[in-house]
Design an enzyme around this catalytic site. Structure first.
Site, short mmCIF file in Angstrom:
data_model
loop_
_atom_site.label_atom_id
_atom_site.label_comp_id
_atom_site.label_asym_id
_atom_site.label_seq_id
_atom_site.Cartn_x
_atom_site.Cartn_y
_atom_site.Cartn_z
N GLU A 123 0.82 -1.22 0.00
CA GLU A 123 0.00 0.00 0.00
C GLU A 123 0.85 1.26 0.00
O GLU A 123 0.36 2.34 0.30
CB GLU A 123 -0.95 -0.01 1.20
CG GLU A 123 -1.90 -1.18 1.14
CD GLU A 123 -3.01 -1.12 2.17
OE1 GLU A 123 -3.47 -0.02 2.50
OE2 GLU A 123 -3.40 -2.18 2.65
N LYS A 158 -15.70 -2.00 3.75
CA LYS A 158 -15.05 -2.24 2.45
C LYS A 158 -16.10 -2.84 1.53
O LYS A 158 -16.46 -4.01 1.69
CB LYS A 158 -13.91 -3.26 2.62
CG LYS A 158 -12.69 -2.79 3.41
CD LYS A 158 -11.85 -4.01 3.76
CE LYS A 158 -10.43 -3.69 4.14
NZ LYS A 158 -9.73 -4.89 4.67
N SER A 205 -5.71 -3.56 -0.30
CA SER A 205 -4.27 -3.47 -0.61
C SER A 205 -4.03 -3.52 -2.12
O SER A 205 -3.06 -2.96 -2.61
CB SER A 205 -3.51 -4.57 0.11
OG SER A 205 -4.12 -5.83 -0.08
N LYS A 242 -9.69 5.16 5.21
CA LYS A 242 -8.41 4.44 5.24
C LYS A 242 -8.09 4.00 3.81
O LYS A 242 -8.87 3.26 3.21
CB LYS A 242 -8.55 3.22 6.15
CG LYS A 242 -7.32 2.34 6.23
CD LYS A 242 -7.59 1.05 7.03
CE LYS A 242 -6.36 0.18 7.07
NZ LYS A 242 -6.65 -1.19 7.52
C1 2PG Z 1 -6.84 -4.30 5.65
C2 2PG Z 1 -6.61 -4.03 4.17
C3 2PG Z 1 -6.13 -2.63 3.93
P1 2PG Z 1 -6.32 -6.01 2.54
O1 2PG Z 1 -6.49 -5.36 6.16
O2 2PG Z 1 -7.43 -3.48 6.33
O3 2PG Z 1 -4.99 -2.31 4.70
O4 2PG Z 1 -5.74 -4.97 3.61
O5 2PG Z 1 -6.94 -5.24 1.47
O6 2PG Z 1 -5.12 -6.82 2.08
O7 2PG Z 1 -7.31 -6.86 3.29
MG MG Z 2 -7.49 -4.82 8.15
#
Ligand code: 2PG
Ligand code: MG
Length: 429
Positions: free
Chosen positions: A206, A338, A368, A389
């Site tokens: 990231e 998300k 990520s 975030k």
């Molecule tokens: C998290 C995300 C972003 P990933 O764990 O919060 O940092 O990572 O997208 O790999 O789940």
């Molecule tokens: Mg996380």
């Protein structure tokens, strides 16, 4: 008469890790169009919508030709003629068409790109910016407070340190642009400190520095020094946020700390993290325990100081039912939101509303694996989500989102203001 969907186009494009991903474009009969791209996680929760990949030899099995074909076939056929503003109806139709509990058949990536593209198309058809279109269902908030990665570890940096994200939050910043200015200061200071110490290994997924550290504490100390060197008061102006991503190194109540060379149980991990909360100005800690360790997660939440928000990511996976369940256990007090974890915008909204109804805080988050897509910034502003975030303060897939916030500050009634302190699940730091 309302505008309707003329066609849906699936397109195979590339993400920030150089992996294929799904873009969807929706065109309307009246000539409007909207486009969105599916992101992809690396540290994914087991409760997430399935990120459908082809398997096989090409691109380590990560190609998305199957998901793109579903968009250009079944999804296009099903959605033609739908009113473009009927987000709820289209999202329901997508979930029914898929027919599985975790969007495995058509693919969570195909579905979220379609669902978000519809919102963009509806906004374009109405002649509105996306945040304004989304605000029809909510009070458009101020700009969300940024949570920005300085050091990356865990699954995003070959487990060089156990903890995945070492981040900062400009808790004392008077407005959104200043929060970015201060973070740029810390990011620069951290780079100089690491380079001086000969500990700079590269950048993590990231965009945060990938340090050659031998312990998690070394990373925390580096972050503290960077905050001090930036001239912003640790705690009052610039606080620390951590994503432990504990599901990545623990299961069944056992956790393996690769860097510290030991295995500990849930209580041992909690104790170690509570020690960090006592010693460092941390206001936010995400996934401190693994997704299968909800009782320990609840004990940790109760033991954490009131100034700390305890965030569920892998634990709740943007799923309204999981958020309600964890809230009833007292496991966490803030939901990471998300959209691709759940697969449609309507279900993302339901997760947010459930978090709010339970008195939880909320953070809208990128993944990520990202692209130039800025939909989540519009969700943050349109739906009044108080925190954002996005990863680090470098690399264009990250900066596209921070920069979109600067543009939206010129459009929203609240200007560049940040949320009131009461919007956060943390007390006075
Ligand atoms: C998290 C995300 C972003 P990933 O764990 O919060 O940092 O990572 O997208 O790999 O789940
Ligand atoms: Mg996380």
């Amino acid at each position: 008469m309302s505008d309707t969907i003329e066609t849906v186009i699936g397109r195979r494009i590339w993400d920030s890790r150089g992996r294929p991903t799904v873009e969807v474009e929706i065109r309307t009969v009246a000539g409007a169009s909207g486009r969105a791209i599916a992101p992809a996680g690396a540290s994914t929760g087991s409760g997430e919508a399935l990120d459908r990949r082809d398997g096989g030899a090409a691109f380590a099995g990560l190609d998305v030709r199957g998901a793109v074909s579903s968009v250009n076939g079944e999804i296009r056929d099903a959605l033609r003629g739908y009113p473009v503003e009927d987000q709820l109806g289209v999202d329901r139709a997508l979930v029914e068409l898929d027919g599985t509990g975790n969007k495995a058949r058509l693919g969570g990536n195909a579905l979220i790109a379609t669902s978000m593209a519809l919102a963009h198309a509806a906004a374009a058809s109405a002649g509105l910016p996306l945040w304004r279109h989304l605000a029809a269902t909510a009070k458009p908030g101020p700009l969300p407070l940024p949570e920005i990665q300085i050091l990356g570890g865990g699954a995003h940096a070959a487990r060089r340190v156990d903890v995945q994200d070492f981040m900062v939050i400009a808790v004392g910043a008077p407005d959104y642009p200043t929060a970015l200015d201060w973070t740029a200061d810390v990011y620069r200071a951290a780079g100089l400190i690491l380079a001086d110490a000969g500990k700079l290994q590269g950048v993590a997924d990231e965009g945060g520095y990938w340090p050659a550290f031998d312990s998690n504490e070394e990373a925390l100390d580096c972050l503290m020094r960077a905050i001090e060197a930036s001239g912003h008061a640790p705690g009052d102006e610039m606080a620390i946020a951590l994503d432990i991503a504990a599901s990545d190194f623990g299961r069944g109540g056992r956790y393996t700390l690769a860097r510290d060379g030991r295995e500990i149980d849930s209580d041992g991990l909690s104790e170690m993290l509570l020690g960090w909360l006592a010693r460092y100005p941390v206001v936010s800690i995400e996934d401190p325990l693994a997704e299968d360790d909800a009782d320990a997660f609840a004990r940790f939440t109760a033991a954490a100081p009131p100034r700390v928000q305890v965030v569920g990511d892998d634990l709740v996976t943007t799923n309204a039912a999981r958020i309600a369940h964890c809230a009833s256990l007292g496991a966490g007090n803030t939901a990471l939101i998300k959209p691709n974890q759940i697969g449609t915008l309507t279900e993302t909204w339901e997760a947010l509303e459930t978090a709010r109804a339970k008195g939880w805080g909320a953070i809208v988050s990128a993944r990520s694996g990202e692209t130039e897509d800025v939909t989540i910034v519009h969700l943050g502003v349109g739906w009044g989500i108080p925190q954002l975030k996005v990863g680090s303060f470098t690399r264009s897939e990250r900066m596209a989102k921070w920069n979109e916030g600067l543009r939206l500050a010129e459009q929203v009634p609240t200007g560049d203001a940040l949320p009131e302190r009461s919007a956060f699940a943390w007390g006075d730091s």
